[in-house]
Scaffold this motif. Sequence first.
Motif, PDB file in Angstrom:
ATOM      1  N   ALA A 231      58.776  49.058  30.756  1.00  0.00           N
ATOM      2  CA  ALA A 231      58.273  49.001  32.134  1.00  0.00           C
ATOM      3  C   ALA A 231      57.026  49.860  32.304  1.00  0.00           C
ATOM      4  O   ALA A 231      56.025  49.429  32.901  1.00  0.00           O
ATOM      5  N   VAL A 232      57.067  51.061  31.762  1.00  0.00           N
ATOM      6  CA  VAL A 232      55.908  51.962  31.856  1.00  0.00           C
ATOM      7  C   VAL A 232      54.727  51.392  31.070  1.00  0.00           C
ATOM      8  O   VAL A 232      53.578  51.423  31.534  1.00  0.00           O
ATOM      9  N   ALA A 233      55.008  50.845  29.885  1.00  0.00           N
ATOM     10  CA  ALA A 233      53.932  50.307  29.041  1.00  0.00           C
ATOM     11  C   ALA A 233      53.207  49.163  29.726  1.00  0.00           C
ATOM     12  O   ALA A 233      51.963  49.069  29.663  1.00  0.00           O
ATOM     13  N   ILE A 234      53.943  48.290  30.404  1.00  0.00           N
ATOM     14  CA  ILE A 234      53.313  47.153  31.094  1.00  0.00           C
ATOM     15  C   ILE A 234      52.388  47.649  32.199  1.00  0.00           C
ATOM     16  O   ILE A 234      51.276  47.142  32.376  1.00  0.00           O
ATOM     17  N   CYS A 235      52.843  48.639  32.947  1.00  0.00           N
ATOM     18  CA  CYS A 235      51.999  49.193  34.024  1.00  0.00           C
ATOM     19  C   CYS A 235      50.707  49.783  33.451  1.00  0.00           C
ATOM     20  O   CYS A 235      49.614  49.566  33.998  1.00  0.00           O
ATOM     21  N   VAL A 236      50.839  50.515  32.360  1.00  0.00           N
ATOM     22  CA  VAL A 236      49.664  51.156  31.748  1.00  0.00           C
ATOM     23  C   VAL A 236      48.711  50.106  31.180  1.00  0.00           C
ATOM     24  O   VAL A 236      47.491  50.166  31.396  1.00  0.00           O
ATOM     25  N   VAL A 237      49.249  49.134  30.468  1.00  0.00           N
ATOM     26  CA  VAL A 237      48.409  48.100  29.838  1.00  0.00           C
ATOM     27  C   VAL A 237      47.656  47.284  30.885  1.00  0.00           C
ATOM     28  O   VAL A 237      46.438  47.060  30.771  1.00  0.00           O
ATOM     29  N   LEU A 238      48.363  46.841  31.923  1.00  0.00           N
ATOM     30  CA  LEU A 238      47.690  46.064  32.968  1.00  0.00           C
ATOM     31  C   LEU A 238      46.629  46.890  33.683  1.00  0.00           C
ATOM     32  O   LEU A 238      45.551  46.383  34.028  1.00  0.00           O
ATOM     33  N   GLY A 239      46.917  48.161  33.907  1.00  0.00           N
ATOM     34  CA  GLY A 239      45.983  49.015  34.626  1.00  0.00           C
ATOM     35  C   GLY A 239      44.739  49.380  33.843  1.00  0.00           C
ATOM     36  O   GLY A 239      43.709  49.719  34.436  1.00  0.00           O
ATOM     37  N   THR A 240      44.810  49.295  32.510  1.00  0.00           N
ATOM     38  CA  THR A 240      43.683  49.766  31.697  1.00  0.00           C
ATOM     39  C   THR A 240      42.923  48.657  30.969  1.00  0.00           C
ATOM     40  O   THR A 240      41.780  48.875  30.540  1.00  0.00           O
ATOM     41  N   THR A 241      43.515  47.486  30.820  1.00  0.00           N
ATOM     42  CA  THR A 241      42.874  46.456  29.991  1.00  0.00           C
ATOM     43  C   THR A 241      42.471  45.185  30.748  1.00  0.00           C
ATOM     44  O   THR A 241      41.759  44.343  30.185  1.00  0.00           O
ATOM     45  N   THR A 242      42.930  45.016  31.980  1.00  0.00           N
ATOM     46  CA  THR A 242      42.645  43.788  32.715  1.00  0.00           C
ATOM     47  C   THR A 242      41.133  43.639  32.978  1.00  0.00           C
ATOM     48  O   THR A 242      40.502  44.571  33.499  1.00  0.00           O
ATOM     49  N   PRO A 243      40.556  42.500  32.644  1.00  0.00           N
ATOM     50  CA  PRO A 243      39.119  42.276  32.921  1.00  0.00           C
ATOM     51  C   PRO A 243      38.841  42.338  34.423  1.00  0.00           C
ATOM     52  O   PRO A 243      39.706  42.075  35.251  1.00  0.00           O
ATOM     53  N   SER A 244      37.616  42.650  34.773  1.00  0.00           N
ATOM     54  CA  SER A 244      37.247  42.858  36.177  1.00  0.00           C
ATOM     55  C   SER A 244      37.466  41.612  37.034  1.00  0.00           C
ATOM     56  O   SER A 244      37.786  41.727  38.222  1.00  0.00           O
ATOM     57  N   GLU A 245      37.338  40.399  36.432  1.00  0.00           N
ATOM     58  CA  GLU A 245      37.481  39.189  37.249  1.00  0.00           C
ATOM     59  C   GLU A 245      38.922  38.968  37.738  1.00  0.00           C
ATOM     60  O   GLU A 245      39.163  38.182  38.654  1.00  0.00           O
ATOM     61  N   TYR A 246      39.869  39.669  37.103  1.00  0.00           N
ATOM     62  CA  TYR A 246      41.261  39.533  37.536  1.00  0.00           C
ATOM     63  C   TYR A 246      41.742  40.720  38.374  1.00  0.00           C
ATOM     64  O   TYR A 246      42.892  40.722  38.820  1.00  0.00           O
ATOM     65  N   ARG A 247      40.895  41.710  38.573  1.00  0.00           N
ATOM     66  CA  ARG A 247      41.303  42.888  39.338  1.00  0.00           C
ATOM     67  C   ARG A 247      41.185  42.599  40.841  1.00  0.00           C
ATOM     68  O   ARG A 247      40.220  41.979  41.288  1.00  0.00           O
ATOM     69  N   ASN A 248      42.151  43.082  41.602  1.00  0.00           N
ATOM     70  CA  ASN A 248      42.185  42.853  43.048  1.00  0.00           C
ATOM     71  C   ASN A 248      42.042  44.159  43.818  1.00  0.00           C
ATOM     72  O   ASN A 248      42.499  45.209  43.360  1.00  0.00           O
ATOM     73  N   PRO A 249      41.449  44.114  45.013  1.00  0.00           N
ATOM     74  CA  PRO A 249      41.378  45.310  45.851  1.00  0.00           C
ATOM     75  C   PRO A 249      42.758  45.632  46.437  1.00  0.00           C
ATOM     76  O   PRO A 249      43.652  44.783  46.477  1.00  0.00           O
TER      77      PRO A 249
END
Length: 581
Positions: A231-249
């Motif tokens: 659970a912690v790993a998924i939060c960290v991975v999504l928060g640090t590796t997601t490309p900018s086009e998929y990031r939401n405000p």
Amino acid sequence: MADHNGSSYSTDVKALGSDIHVAPLASSSAPGRGQGKIHLSKDFIEQADAELLATMGYKQEFKREFSSIEVFGIAFSIMGVAPSIASTLLYSLPSGGPVSMVWGWLVGTFFIALTGLALGDLASSMPTSGGLYYWTYALSSKKYRKFLCWTVGYANTLSTTSAVASIDWSVAIMILAAVSVGTDGRYVPTDAHTYGVYLAVLLMHAILTSIGTRALARFQTVATVLCAGLAVAICVVLGTTTPSEYRNPASYAFGGWYNETGWSSVGAFMLAFMTPAWTIASYDSCVHISEEASNAARAVPMGIFFSIVSSGILGFGIMVALTFNMGMDLEPIINSDYGQPMATIILNAVGKTGFMPIWVFMIIVNFMMGASMNLASSRQIFAFSRDGALPFSGWVYRINSYTLTPVNSAWWSAAVSAILCLLGLVNAVAVGAVFSLSVIGASIAYTIPIVARLLAPHRFIPGVWYLGDFWSKLVGWVAAAWLVFISIIVCLPSYIPVTGAADMNYACVVTAATFVFSGAWYYCPKYGGRHWFEGPKSNLEVGDVVAVETARDLQDEEDAKKARSQQEELRQTVEVDDFKE
């Protein structure tokens, strides 16, 4: 939590052809000095556990190998937050999008935690593997308690076996999703392929849960660490590796709305409760290993409550990480060929190379969830067959002489689960009913003993874990209302209008069929359960009963001495105060 003070309830247990009235011993204190922490030996705790179990009419048949953290671990690992959210995100994502994912999760977790507290009071008072149906018998009126006990036993059995089925089905889907990603979408799994993989997973779980208790207990510690780590790993991975086009405000992550279900906004939001209801579920698994837990009266309610809270917190973190990093175009995520919206989100974030190790880790954790669930299910089946209520009870209720575990119960659970997921050969909507069944069965099994306790408070005496008279009743009524509400929600179709059989929610049909069968068997002329089912049956021998009664008499004598001592101290205190004046 308030300590247990005073003697516990008195209940009837059937033994040796006669009714024996016994009462659980009051909580004991080891000799010690002052008010400091008392360290109790393992032998002392085991003896106290065995004596408490004997007062409920049962002899100790299992080894008590589960520590408090391992009792917590079995419920926490069954919840398996990350794989469970991955399996049920299809309910909340199209039913409100970010709003339902984040706020629906929080609302659902709050009411589930209250339900856990209500069950904790009961689990501390009567820690036995039969749990829910035993409580129902002990707390209901004599006129209705046999039928209610029978009904709760079948509801709980339906809940645990369908939970095994739904978890193992999700394992099969995840395995095939990994194959599909690995072939760049060239492989598209069929329903028959999924069912075949599902049977293989189910077979491995039946074998695993047939081994010894000590190995199963240690398994829970490993599963707990892996579940939390994932659970912690998924939060960290999504928060640090997601490309900018998929990031939401933040405005979208916490306030975005998407509804393609056909329901109104309110209806869609309520449908999203299915995700927390199925994820933070099966916490009664702690109850079903009560007879294998050390210091069960405290360890079991603690396991129930803290597994709910821990999973709720980790799940909230995952939901927030998803809503911040999934983009705003949700339609291709929901309708992805992989059959797993969360797989698509992770794939978009880390690419194929990063996706595979995360998804394999997810499959491993989900597999461990299924093993833990089959363990809990086998203990419920063992307890219910001990009282002769299930088909083939004489064969099911057996302890293997080598492993000292109910091997036949584990295989009975797997066999029923295999039958339930034949719905998967119909279509994905039909097999979704199995997910709903685990929630409906549990809700029925939880509601009846909670309400029985509230309607007859004189039959209930608290254990060492207790909310107090006011809060216990308030929490109990709120929990009962929530359980009735969520049972209705999970019976509703995910999309409207319903245009054909393929769009139906089959949960009502399968649940009704189960209770028609159990009701017909109970009321069947001459052979029905009402002619022979007596509720929980004692398996104590004559010597065991005498030992319980002797222990009770000694406890009563000790309590009387303590009361006289306290009265004398109070009298002396009053005399000193009068002298000072």
